[in-house]
Structure formats: C-alpha cells, structure tokens
Design a protein around this motif. Structure first.
Motif, PDB file in Angstrom:
ATOM      1  N   LEU A  84       0.824  -1.208   0.000  1.00  0.00           N
ATOM      2  CA  LEU A  84       0.000   0.000   0.000  1.00  0.00           C
ATOM      3  C   LEU A  84       0.859   1.259   0.000  1.00  0.00           C
ATOM      4  O   LEU A  84       0.573   2.226  -0.716  1.00  0.00           O
ATOM      5  CB  LEU A  84      -0.911   0.004   1.233  1.00  0.00           C
ATOM      6  CG  LEU A  84      -2.237  -0.747   1.119  1.00  0.00           C
ATOM      7  CD1 LEU A  84      -3.006  -0.659   2.428  1.00  0.00           C
ATOM      8  CD2 LEU A  84      -3.075  -0.184  -0.024  1.00  0.00           C
ATOM      9  N   LEU A  85       1.916   1.239   0.790  1.00  0.00           N
ATOM     10  CA  LEU A  85       2.792   2.405   0.864  1.00  0.00           C
ATOM     11  C   LEU A  85       3.427   2.692  -0.492  1.00  0.00           C
ATOM     12  O   LEU A  85       3.490   3.845  -0.943  1.00  0.00           O
ATOM     13  CB  LEU A  85       3.867   2.180   1.922  1.00  0.00           C
ATOM     14  CG  LEU A  85       4.860   3.320   2.151  1.00  0.00           C
ATOM     15  CD1 LEU A  85       4.127   4.592   2.533  1.00  0.00           C
ATOM     16  CD2 LEU A  85       5.873   2.938   3.221  1.00  0.00           C
ATOM     17  N   SER A  86       3.902   1.658  -1.162  1.00  0.00           N
ATOM     18  CA  SER A  86       4.523   1.834  -2.464  1.00  0.00           C
ATOM     19  C   SER A  86       3.500   2.308  -3.503  1.00  0.00           C
ATOM     20  O   SER A  86       3.805   3.150  -4.351  1.00  0.00           O
ATOM     21  CB  SER A  86       5.174   0.526  -2.919  1.00  0.00           C
ATOM     22  OG  SER A  86       5.849   0.698  -4.139  1.00  0.00           O
ATOM     23  N   TYR A  87       2.283   1.791  -3.411  1.00  0.00           N
ATOM     24  CA  TYR A  87       1.237   2.200  -4.357  1.00  0.00           C
ATOM     25  C   TYR A  87       0.915   3.682  -4.202  1.00  0.00           C
ATOM     26  O   TYR A  87       0.755   4.405  -5.199  1.00  0.00           O
ATOM     27  CB  TYR A  87      -0.019   1.362  -4.131  1.00  0.00           C
ATOM     28  CG  TYR A  87      -1.198   1.813  -4.964  1.00  0.00           C
ATOM     29  CD1 TYR A  87      -1.229   1.584  -6.340  1.00  0.00           C
ATOM     30  CD2 TYR A  87      -2.270   2.481  -4.376  1.00  0.00           C
ATOM     31  CE1 TYR A  87      -2.304   2.008  -7.107  1.00  0.00           C
ATOM     32  CE2 TYR A  87      -3.351   2.908  -5.130  1.00  0.00           C
ATOM     33  CZ  TYR A  87      -3.360   2.668  -6.500  1.00  0.00           C
ATOM     34  OH  TYR A  87      -4.412   3.087  -7.256  1.00  0.00           O
ATOM     35  N   VAL A  88       0.841   4.151  -2.981  1.00  0.00           N
ATOM     36  CA  VAL A  88       0.555   5.563  -2.738  1.00  0.00           C
ATOM     37  C   VAL A  88       1.660   6.437  -3.322  1.00  0.00           C
ATOM     38  O   VAL A  88       1.396   7.470  -3.948  1.00  0.00           O
ATOM     39  CB  VAL A  88       0.384   5.835  -1.230  1.00  0.00           C
ATOM     40  CG1 VAL A  88       0.339   7.331  -0.953  1.00  0.00           C
ATOM     41  CG2 VAL A  88      -0.889   5.175  -0.721  1.00  0.00           C
ATOM     42  N   LEU A  89       2.909   6.026  -3.130  1.00  0.00           N
ATOM     43  CA  LEU A  89       4.022   6.783  -3.699  1.00  0.00           C
ATOM     44  C   LEU A  89       3.945   6.832  -5.219  1.00  0.00           C
ATOM     45  O   LEU A  89       4.267   7.844  -5.849  1.00  0.00           O
ATOM     46  CB  LEU A  89       5.358   6.162  -3.269  1.00  0.00           C
ATOM     47  CG  LEU A  89       5.793   6.398  -1.820  1.00  0.00           C
ATOM     48  CD1 LEU A  89       7.054   5.614  -1.523  1.00  0.00           C
ATOM     49  CD2 LEU A  89       6.026   7.877  -1.563  1.00  0.00           C
TER      50      LEU A  89
END
Length: 480
Positions: A216-221
């Motif tokens: 999720l963190l990578s997707y947001v970035l």
C-alpha cells in the motif's frame, strides 16, 4: 543431498560458488539496466508517458520487497540449492511473460512474477556465501561476486539501446533467459545445499501484515503525483498502511518466530548497515530511472548513446573491486561509510548541473567517479551486515538486509519520478527543457537525502567490523 551448516564445502566448490551466485546477480543487474534504457520505447509502444512507465520498474522492486522476507525461511526449510534454482526458474518464466505482454497493466503484472523469482536470488545467494566463507574472507568473496554482476550494467544500457533501435522493446526481456538456463544447470549440480534440521512455522500473519503495508505504501508513492486519487483517499491508504506495519511490529514482538527478526537491530553494526543502507539507497535507487529521461528525453540522445553514457559508471565500479579489501583494511568501516556517503550525495547533486550545454566529457567524468564511490558504498554496506551476526542468524540477517535494500530502491524510483513529475506539467513530458529541469530537481533532492544518511553511520565505532575488514585501529586506541 543437504549439507550441514558446520560442514565446509570442498575447495573446488568454494572456488566455483562465487560464480554461481554471480549468475543471479548478473541477471538482476542486466534486467534493470537494459530495461531502463528501453523506458521511452515502452512508453511510446504502450501509448503512455515515460513517467508512467515507473510502475513497470517499481512493481518489480516492490515484488522483491514483499517476497524477500519469505526467502530465508524457505531456504532453511527446503535447502539453498532447491530455492536458488527455483528462483532462477521463476525469474526466467516472468521474463518470458513480460516480453509477451501487450499492455502496460499486463507488463506490470508479469514484472511481479519476475520479481517473485528475483526476491529469492539475492538473500539466498548472500546467505550461501556468508555460510561458506569465513568473516575474514567475506569482503573478498563479496567483491569477487560483484565483478561478474557488474558486467550487467556495462552490457545492459548498450544492449538495450541496440535492441530498441534495431529490434523490438520486448526482446530486452528475452536476453536473460539463456543465461538463466545455463546458470540453472550448474546451480543444480554444484551449489552447496544448506538447510536447517528443524524449521519453525512460517509467520503467515506477519507476512500478510508486512507485505500488505509495504504494498500500500509503495502504491501511494506511485500514484501520488498522478491526480488519480483524491487527497482523502491517499491519506486513508497511508493510514491503513501505517496500521498494517504497526500491527506487524506488535506481531513481531509477541511471536517466538517472527517473519523478520527485528531483535537483530540490537546489534550496532547490523543496525547501521541496514538503516544507513536504506537511506543511502533512497538516493541511489532513483538514479537509473532518471538517467534515460535526462539523456534521451531531455538531451535528445539516442538509446545507444544513452547507454554508452552509463558505461563509465559500470567500468569504474568493476575497477574498484580489486582494491576494496585493502581500502577497508586501511580505513575501517566507520571512516569509509561516513566520508564516502557524503561524497556519493554530492556527486548525485552534481548531475543537477547537467544541461543542454554540458560537454560530453564532463558527463562521462561525473559518471565514472559516481561509479567508483557507489561501488565502495555498496560493498561496505553489504559486508558490514554480517560483521557481528552468528551463523544461526545469517538467514535472518540476509533476509532483513535484502528487504530493506529493495524497499529503498522501490521508494527511490517512485520518489525520483514523483519529484520530477512535480516540476514537469502533464502536457510537457516530451518537452526537452522542461524534462531537464524536472530531472535536475530530482537529482538535488536525492543527493541531499544521501548526504544526510551519513549521520546513521556515525554511530559506528572505529574498530566495528574489524573481523571482516581486517582493520587494525590499535594506534588510535592508544592515543585515546
């Protein structure tokens, strides 16, 4: 036949082992560098902007970060030989599917499959080296492994440019397949098969919490600068990601056999190597993505010319490997990492001065010096991980170090793309002057992050890692 962890392999296997591990490192480095050169061609073929192709790069490194934590457990459970061979086989399958992709979404999905194979290569390879060679020989072994692996960055940009110019972009994914098949044959025959007699159950809940939070963190970035999600949706996803990762932290402290053994961070050398390596790679991780944008879109060079401009960096990296053991023995880990990290950051920032009027010889010189200090940085950080860990902790140390490394590279690519996108309006992604300006700002930010990461290495003591570096700091202690 499995090999007990206390039974050293024969001398001929020890001589061959670095080459076997280097096959995997070569495949990964070749794949990344050859693909970076093909980014503009893929963007044109898929009818998207070059900055949108970051999802193809980020999905691979994200897949590595999500699946790497399982690699240590699998190697202990099923043996290093079987898992290493399976990793290369899965990587080759993913490469084949990537080359057959007909849309950006399909290519991203196949890169995840490729990354699942690549996830097991690096930690299992390093784990095998660390268990085979004593600490005093580890720097030399790791440096030797890096030499064949660095052939990838030498061949990749030029080969990628030639393939894009004369063939089709999909061919960049096929070149690794014959290398993998040859490596697979020798690995099945000669790689030492370390495994544990008893393995603990896999922490499935920990894998779900950690993998979900990181994904999720990578997707947001990745989507932050695309305006595809509202501010509320982005904040909501960040909150869910934080909750998942916090949940994993609680889970790791309560379970007897966590997915990632966070207790290893109590070891100062391990903590400095992993934390410092993470922040350093945030800066370095975005560089391979920025160079093709600067050279091809900004400066108007052909894919082959763009590849040749990366070549000096790889040549310098290989040239340093012979001297690395002597440098560490003379200066020690603390001096090398604190000073060299600052130099790496300043060199990254120096590329913010590259523009349409910059002479080629200066670009080549900057790339050569950057390759020299980057090679020193990677070898130092990668070997310091094992300075004070015991044999039974090698698997966990390799897993955490590789996870942090790939997370940093994934975030580095996403961050570099985000910074560039903030300074490049959507309608001007093919405008040379605007692209140059956006990439220059990204170089400045990544360089500053790298310089600041040197603070992490300052917690090291002068004689830390001396068993590996062979650094003798006795005169300094006498003066103190």
């Amino acid at each position: 036949m499995s090999m007990p962890s206390n039974a050293p392999p024969a001398d001929n296997i020890k001589r061959l082992l670095p080459w076997l591990v280097a096959v995997a490192f070569f495949m990964q480095s070749l794949d990344t560098t050859i693909l970076n050169t093909a980014v503009p061609a893929i963007a044109e073929a898929m009818d998207v902007t070059p900055l949108n192709v970051k999802s193809v790069l980020a999905s691979y490194t994200l897949s590595l970060a999500v699946f790497i934590p399982v690699s240590g457990w699998m190697a202990d459970r099923f043996g290093t030989r079987r898992i290493f061979a399976a990793a290369i086989g899965l990587f080759c399958l993913g490469s084949l599917l990537c080359g057959l992709s007909t849309s950006l979404e399909m290519l991203v999905a196949c890169r995840v499959i490729q990354g699942a194979g690549g996830a097991m290569m690096m930690p299992v390879g390093r784990m095998t080296l660390a268990r085979t060679f004593g600490k005093a020989d580890l720097v030399r072994a790791m440096s030797f492994v890096s030499i064949p692996a660095l052939i990838g960055p030498m061949i990749g940009p030029v080969a990628g440019g030639a393939i894009v110019h004369w063939l089709h972009w999909s061919v960049v994914f096929f070149v690794n397949i014959p290398v993998g098949l040859v490596g697979l044959y020798f690995i099945r025959r000669y790689l030492p098969d370390y495994r544990e007699d008893k393995t603990h159950p896999l922490d499935v809940l920990g894998l779900i919490l950690f993998g979900g939070g990181i994904a999720l963190l990578s997707y947001v970035l990745e989507v932050f600068g695309d305006n595809s999600l509202s501010r509320g949706e982005i904040l909501g996803l960040l909150a869910v990601s934080a909750l998942l990762l916090a949940g994993y932290g609680i889970r790791a402290s309560l379970t007897a056999f966590p997915l990632l053994d966070l207790a290893l961070f109590r070891i100062r050398t391990f903590r400095a190597a992993v934390n410092g390596g993470f922040f350093t790679r945030l800066g370095l991780g975005g560089i391979p993505f920025l160079f093709p944008l600067l050279y091809q879109v900004g400066l108007g060079f052909s894919p082959i010319q763009s590849g040749l401009l990366v070549l000096p960096q790889a040549i310098a990296s290989i040239g340093l490997k012979t001297f690395m053991p002597a440098i560490l023995a003379r200066l020690g880990y603390r001096n090398v990492l604190v000073f060299n990290t600052i130099v790496v950051g300043l060199l990254i920032m120096s590329f913010a001065t590259v523009g349409a009027e910059t002479p080629i010889w200066r670009i080549v010189l900057q790339a050569f010096v950057l390759g020299f200090v980057t090679s020193m940085q990677y070898t130092s950080m990668n070997t310091l991980v094992y300075a004070d860990v015991s044999g039974s902790q090698t698997s966990g140390a390799s897993t955490i170090a590789a996870t942090g490394q790939q997370l940093a590279i994934s975030f580095g690519v996403a961050g570099a793309s985000l910074i560039a996108a903030l300074f490049v309006p959507v309608g001007l992604h093919t405008h040379a002057a605007t692209m140059i300006y956006g990439v220059q700002q990204a170089f400045l930010v990544l360089g500053i992050i790298t310089v600041l990461s040197s603070v992490v290495f300052m917690e090291l003591k002068r004689d830390d890692g001396s068993d590996i570096s062979r650094h003798d700091d006795t005169p300094h202690h006498a003066e103190d």
